[in-house]
Motif scaffolding. Structure first.
Motif, PDB file in Angstrom:
ATOM      1  N   PHE A   1      -0.320   7.106 -14.637  1.00  0.00           N
ATOM      2  CA  PHE A   1      -0.701   6.810 -13.436  1.00  0.00           C
ATOM      3  C   PHE A   1      -0.450   5.430 -12.889  1.00  0.00           C
ATOM      4  CE2 PHE A   1      -3.831  10.202 -15.157  1.00  0.00           C
ATOM      5  CZ  PHE A   1      -3.964  10.575 -13.621  1.00  0.00           C
ATOM      6  N   SER A   2      -0.367   4.207 -13.507  1.00  0.00           N
ATOM      7  CA  SER A   2       0.525   3.751 -12.524  1.00  0.00           C
ATOM      8  C   SER A   2       2.092   3.955 -12.124  1.00  0.00           C
ATOM      9  CB  SER A   2       0.980   2.817 -13.557  1.00  0.00           C
ATOM     10  OG  SER A   2      -0.184   2.006 -14.614  1.00  0.00           O
ATOM     11  N   GLY A   3       2.840   4.926 -12.416  1.00  0.00           N
ATOM     12  CA  GLY A   3       3.852   4.993 -11.775  1.00  0.00           C
ATOM     13  C   GLY A   3       3.842   6.116 -10.372  1.00  0.00           C
TER      14      GLY A   3
ATOM     15  N   ILE B   1      11.138   7.590 -12.417  1.00  0.00           N
ATOM     16  CA  ILE B   1      12.077   8.532 -13.124  1.00  0.00           C
ATOM     17  C   ILE B   1      10.663   8.319 -14.708  1.00  0.00           C
ATOM     18  CG2 ILE B   1      13.879   8.096 -14.551  1.00  0.00           C
ATOM     19  CD1 ILE B   1      14.224   6.188 -11.744  1.00  0.00           C
ATOM     20  N   GLU B   2      10.429   9.494 -15.535  1.00  0.00           N
ATOM     21  CA  GLU B   2       9.602   9.203 -16.546  1.00  0.00           C
ATOM     22  C   GLU B   2      10.702  10.208 -17.415  1.00  0.00           C
ATOM     23  OE1 GLU B   2       6.211   8.497 -17.517  1.00  0.00           O
ATOM     24  OE2 GLU B   2       7.480  10.166 -19.482  1.00  0.00           O
ATOM     25  N   LYS B   3      10.687   9.281 -18.594  1.00  0.00           N
ATOM     26  CA  LYS B   3      11.070   9.819 -19.250  1.00  0.00           C
ATOM     27  C   LYS B   3      10.822  11.053 -20.124  1.00  0.00           C
ATOM     28  CE  LYS B   3       9.680   7.257 -23.621  1.00  0.00           C
ATOM     29  NZ  LYS B   3       9.795   5.812 -24.135  1.00  0.00           N
TER      30      LYS B   3
ATOM     31  N   TYR C   1      -8.012  11.451 -25.773  1.00  0.00           N
ATOM     32  CA  TYR C   1      -9.513  11.662 -25.198  1.00  0.00           C
ATOM     33  C   TYR C   1      -9.385  11.133 -23.965  1.00  0.00           C
ATOM     34  CZ  TYR C   1      -9.910   7.568 -28.252  1.00  0.00           C
ATOM     35  OH  TYR C   1      -9.239   6.872 -28.961  1.00  0.00           O
ATOM     36  N   HIS C   2      -9.907  11.532 -22.775  1.00  0.00           N
ATOM     37  CA  HIS C   2     -10.254  11.042 -21.772  1.00  0.00           C
ATOM     38  C   HIS C   2     -11.550  11.496 -20.904  1.00  0.00           C
ATOM     39  CE1 HIS C   2      -5.951   9.189 -21.255  1.00  0.00           C
ATOM     40  NE2 HIS C   2      -6.736   8.657 -21.264  1.00  0.00           N
ATOM     41  N   HIS C   3     -11.981  10.549 -20.275  1.00  0.00           N
ATOM     42  CA  HIS C   3     -13.033  10.476 -19.337  1.00  0.00           C
ATOM     43  C   HIS C   3     -13.061   9.658 -18.212  1.00  0.00           C
ATOM     44  CE1 HIS C   3     -15.359   8.150 -22.642  1.00  0.00           C
ATOM     45  NE2 HIS C   3     -15.445   7.385 -21.915  1.00  0.00           N
TER      46      HIS C   3
ATOM     47  N   GLY D   1      -7.107   1.708 -18.631  1.00  0.00           N
ATOM     48  CA  GLY D   1      -7.661   2.587 -18.619  1.00  0.00           C
ATOM     49  C   GLY D   1      -6.664   3.746 -16.490  1.00  0.00           C
ATOM     50  N   THR D   2      -7.234   4.550 -16.962  1.00  0.00           N
ATOM     51  CA  THR D   2      -6.514   5.444 -15.405  1.00  0.00           C
ATOM     52  C   THR D   2      -7.310   4.791 -14.063  1.00  0.00           C
ATOM     53  OG1 THR D   2      -8.563   7.124 -15.832  1.00  0.00           O
ATOM     54  CG2 THR D   2      -6.453   7.882 -16.563  1.00  0.00           C
ATOM     55  N   ASN D   3      -9.004   4.295 -14.619  1.00  0.00           N
ATOM     56  CA  ASN D   3      -9.641   3.915 -12.462  1.00  0.00           C
ATOM     57  C   ASN D   3      -8.116   2.429 -12.756  1.00  0.00           C
ATOM     58  OD1 ASN D   3     -11.088   3.659 -10.707  1.00  0.00           O
ATOM     59  ND2 ASN D   3     -11.058   1.259 -12.250  1.00  0.00           N
TER      60      ASN D   3
HETATM   61  C1  LIG Z   1      -6.905   6.756 -27.193  1.00  0.00           C
HETATM   62  C2  LIG Z   1      -6.637   6.517 -26.103  1.00  0.00           C
HETATM   63  C3  LIG Z   1      -7.892   6.837 -25.092  1.00  0.00           C
HETATM   64  C4  LIG Z   1      -8.167   6.232 -23.500  1.00  0.00           C
HETATM   65  N1  LIG Z   1      -8.941   7.374 -23.206  1.00  0.00           N
HETATM   66  C5  LIG Z   1      -9.262   6.572 -21.761  1.00  0.00           C
HETATM   67  C6  LIG Z   1     -10.386   7.184 -21.222  1.00  0.00           C
HETATM   68  O1  LIG Z   1     -11.249   8.274 -21.141  1.00  0.00           O
HETATM   69  N2  LIG Z   1     -10.055   6.784 -19.632  1.00  0.00           N
HETATM   70  C7  LIG Z   1      -9.557   6.955 -19.252  1.00  0.00           C
HETATM   71  O2  LIG Z   1      -9.551   6.109 -17.930  1.00  0.00           O
HETATM   72  N3  LIG Z   1      -8.506   5.678 -19.990  1.00  0.00           N
HETATM   73  C8  LIG Z   1      -8.772   5.760 -20.592  1.00  0.00           C
HETATM   74  N4  LIG Z   1      -7.304   5.809 -22.260  1.00  0.00           N
HETATM   75  C9  LIG Z   1      -6.360   5.159 -20.578  1.00  0.00           C
HETATM   76  C10 LIG Z   1      -5.618   5.556 -19.814  1.00  0.00           C
HETATM   77  O3  LIG Z   1      -4.636   6.373 -19.933  1.00  0.00           O
HETATM   78  C11 LIG Z   1      -4.272   4.533 -19.758  1.00  0.00           C
HETATM   79  O4  LIG Z   1      -4.780   3.499 -19.594  1.00  0.00           O
HETATM   80  C12 LIG Z   1      -3.410   5.079 -18.345  1.00  0.00           C
HETATM   81  O5  LIG Z   1      -2.916   6.296 -18.736  1.00  0.00           O
HETATM   82  C13 LIG Z   1      -2.270   4.131 -18.308  1.00  0.00           C
HETATM   83  O6  LIG Z   1      -0.974   4.390 -16.920  1.00  0.00           O
HETATM   84  P1  LIG Z   1       0.224   3.815 -17.419  1.00  0.00           P
HETATM   85  O7  LIG Z   1       0.553   4.517 -16.184  1.00  0.00           O
HETATM   86  O8  LIG Z   1      -0.238   2.486 -16.740  1.00  0.00           O
HETATM   87  O9  LIG Z   1       0.977   4.041 -18.772  1.00  0.00           O
HETATM   88  P2  LIG Z   1       1.638   5.024 -19.641  1.00  0.00           P
HETATM   89  O10 LIG Z   1       0.911   5.459 -19.676  1.00  0.00           O
HETATM   90  O11 LIG Z   1       2.229   4.769 -20.591  1.00  0.00           O
HETATM   91  O12 LIG Z   1       2.555   5.718 -18.745  1.00  0.00           O
HETATM   92  C14 LIG Z   1       4.018   4.552 -18.709  1.00  0.00           C
HETATM   93  C15 LIG Z   1       5.096   5.697 -18.618  1.00  0.00           C
HETATM   94  O13 LIG Z   1       6.352   4.978 -18.649  1.00  0.00           O
HETATM   95  C16 LIG Z   1       7.119   5.489 -19.934  1.00  0.00           C
HETATM   96  N5  LIG Z   1       8.100   5.905 -20.252  1.00  0.00           N
HETATM   97  C17 LIG Z   1       8.430   4.322 -20.275  1.00  0.00           C
HETATM   98  N6  LIG Z   1       9.685   3.792 -21.090  1.00  0.00           N
HETATM   99  C18 LIG Z   1      10.513   4.622 -20.110  1.00  0.00           C
HETATM  100  C19 LIG Z   1      11.920   4.546 -19.862  1.00  0.00           C
HETATM  101  N7  LIG Z   1      12.553   3.082 -20.287  1.00  0.00           N
HETATM  102  N8  LIG Z   1      11.973   4.867 -18.970  1.00  0.00           N
HETATM  103  C20 LIG Z   1      11.174   5.994 -17.628  1.00  0.00           C
HETATM  104  N9  LIG Z   1      10.203   6.360 -18.339  1.00  0.00           N
HETATM  105  C21 LIG Z   1       9.476   5.563 -19.379  1.00  0.00           C
HETATM  106  C22 LIG Z   1       6.165   6.092 -20.514  1.00  0.00           C
HETATM  107  O14 LIG Z   1       6.982   7.637 -21.246  1.00  0.00           O
HETATM  108  C23 LIG Z   1       5.130   7.107 -19.859  1.00  0.00           C
HETATM  109  O15 LIG Z   1       4.608   7.718 -19.739  1.00  0.00           O
HETATM  110  C24 LIG Z   1      -6.871   5.997 -23.449  1.00  0.00           C
HETATM  111  C25 LIG Z   1      -5.889   5.740 -23.794  1.00  0.00           C
HETATM  112  C26 LIG Z   1      -6.031   5.914 -25.514  1.00  0.00           C
HETATM  113  C27 LIG Z   1      -4.694   5.754 -25.846  1.00  0.00           C
END
Ligand SMILES: Cc1cc2nc3c(=O)[nH]c(=O)nc-3n(C[C@H](O)[C@H](O)[C@H](O)COP(=O)(O)OP(=O)(O)OC[C@H]3O[C@@H](n4cnc5c(N)ncnc54)[C@H](O)[C@@H]3O)c2cc1C
Length: 437
Positions: free
Chosen positions: A10-12, A29-31, A54-56, A416-418
């Motif tokens: 969600f960040s990227g 770029i996503e691995k 699980y997510h909500h 969290g995704t928010n």
């Molecule tokens: C068990 C669990 C339950 C959760 N429940 C909730 C919920 O109910 N509601 C909610 O909002 N959030 C929830 N979350 C949190 C939420 O999933 C995260 O906060 C959010 O998805 C983080 O997004 P991000 O993009 O910051 O990080 P990530 O999702 O970690 O994204 C980072 C990305 O970078 C990629 N990457 C890593 N290294 C490389 C590289 N060298 N080259 C290219 N790509 C690379 C990875 O594959 C990954 O896709 C939960 C998380 C977990 C683990």
């Protein structure tokens, strides 16, 4: 201008969307072979998607809810008043509303009052600086009765953070109580949201929008090296992918977890103690069942005899009719990657898990299980310890073209995704301001 975004969670994705909306053409770029990162999904049956973990959303997750509205997808937001319960000493207590607290026989009347007053007091705190140097347990011991600490909070902290339970910051707990406690409807029932079709479909839609605005998405390729400029080692000039592709860049945004970022930027991290952030992994078993376990969506576990932090029956949030009539249960465990349970072979882990589940739900039988899926994430939860503010990674590295937008920067809220959306907006605004001045 050539912009690279590393990571398609969600960040990227939202960084790419915000920048593409401003007329820039980022390359993401996503691995993995799909977008979504920790919020990504999988098919439980052809065409039926579900999150690996699980997510909500809560009603105060306004950044992501507003983004969904901006994408004209508001009709896909489902709102639910699910049942939340609490497991302690081999008993399940319903705990969805203040009314349930009256019948919460686990606690004495003094205990119920202490718990109620603590949650109200926590929700009224506006400035958290006084909590910064306290652990959650210190704070709890100052403000709750011993019964409430020992029966509720301590086992919950132990269940989520294992041996780190007594190091967790009071700020982390305060924020959880504040955000979760205020996601309520007019009758003070918990109010949660879900995205129809699963979070994966929202990620795919964001990816399409980025592409339509001129951005590029590269899947199944991994950034293995960031090449600094020969004239200025703090500037990244080229990005090397596992496939051998080399991308030139004027700015690079890093969204993976801190240890991955540190590996990609060794020259910035000569000192090992910099950004000394630790994570817990998560192993999540997804059971596809013929029958429902209970009416509870979210079962908080505060019982050391049960090895999971939560039993989450997803189909009490989103109807079983959306999953071919099946009932879906997540068994979630946060643990260090070195833990035996994280590495246990699936068959053994399933047996271990279902034996525990049978102790909780005596009528449950293995014959209910149609399929089992097993998901693991190495960097699932940053460990927010006392004084965490001083460890926060910056949004940009000084005098460089490197921007950081990672889960561990989220504070005082928890990941969290928010907050991925909220912080992606912050970082994209910072970048846009820099290039316009
Ligand atoms: C068990 C669990 C339950 C959760 N429940 C909730 C919920 O109910 N509601 C909610 O909002 N959030 C929830 N979350 C949190 C939420 O999933 C995260 O906060 C959010 O998805 C983080 O997004 P991000 O993009 O910051 O990080 P990530 O999702 O970690 O994204 C980072 C990305 O970078 C990629 N990457 C890593 N290294 C490389 C590289 N060298 N080259 C290219 N790509 C690379 C990875 O594959 C990954 O896709 C939960 C998380 C977990 C683990």
């Amino acid at each position: 201008m050539k912009i690279a975004i590393i990571g398609g969670g969600f960040s990227g994705l939202t960084l790419a969307y915000f920048l593409a909306k401003k007329g820039l053409k980022p390359t993401l770029i996503e691995k993995d072979k799909i977008l979504g990162g920790l919020a990504s999904g999988f098919e439980i049956a052809p065409g039926i998607w579900l999150e690996k973990f699980y997510h909500h959303w809560f009603s105060n997750d306004t950044d992501i809810l507003n983004l969904v509205k901006e994408l004209n997808l508001a009709s896909s937001i489902i709102s639910v008043n699910p049942v939340t319960s609490f497991y302690y000493n081999r008993s399940i207590f319903r705990l969805s509303s203040p009314k349930d607290l009256v019948h919460f026989n686990l606690l004495s009347w003094e205990g119920k009052l202490s718990l109620f007053l603590f949650t109200i007091r926590a929700r009224l705190i506006k400035r958290f600086d006084k909590l910064e140097n306290l652990t959650a347990l210190d704070w709890l011991r100052q403000t709750c009765s011993e019964e409430v600490v020992n029966k509720i909070w301590k086992p919950l902290l132990q269940g989520k953070f294992g041996t780190y339970y007594d190091q967790i910051s009071a700020v982390w707990l305060w924020n959880k109580i504040k955000l979760r406690g205020s996601s309520r409807d007019n009758l003070q029932r918990e109010l949660l949201y879900y995205f129809k079709g699963g979070f994966q479909s929202l990620c795919e839609e964001l990816g399409h929008r980025v592409a339509r605005l001129g951005g590029q998405i590269l899947l199944s390729d991994e950034v293995v090296k960031l090449d600094p400029s020969p004239g200025n080692p703090r500037r990244i000039e080229k990005i090397v992918l596992r496939s051998g592709t080399v991308l030139e860049c004027d700015a690079v945004f890093l969204t993976p977890s801190v240890p991955i970022i540190k590996n990609l930027l060794p020259e910035h991290f000569q000192e090992k103690t910099q950004w000394d952030i630790h994570y817990l992994a998560n192993r999540c078993l997804v059971l596809i069942l013929k029958k429902s376990l209970s009416e509870t969506y979210w079962l908080n576990v505060a019982d050391p005899s049960f090895p999971f932090v939560g039993v989450i029956e997803h189909t009490n949030l989103d109807s079983p009719s959306n999953y071919g009539g099946k009932h879906i249960v997540y068994l979630s465990k946060y643990l260090p990657v070195t833990d035996e349970l994280f590495n246990m072979p699936l068959e053994e882990y399933t047996q271990f898990s279902t034996a525990s589940l049978r102790r909780m739900f005596p009528e449950f039988s293995e014959t209910w299980i149609e399929k089992v899926f097993d998901w693991r994430a190495e960097y699932a939860q940053p460990i927010v310890t006392r004084g965490y503010k001083n460890k926060l990674p910056p949004f940009t590295l000084d005098a460089s073209n490197v921007y950081i937008c990672t889960m561990a920067q989220i504070y005082p809220e928890d990941r969290g995704t928010n907050y991925a959306v909220k912080y992606a907006k912050k970082v994209s605004d910072l970048f846009l301001e820099r290039i316009s001045s």
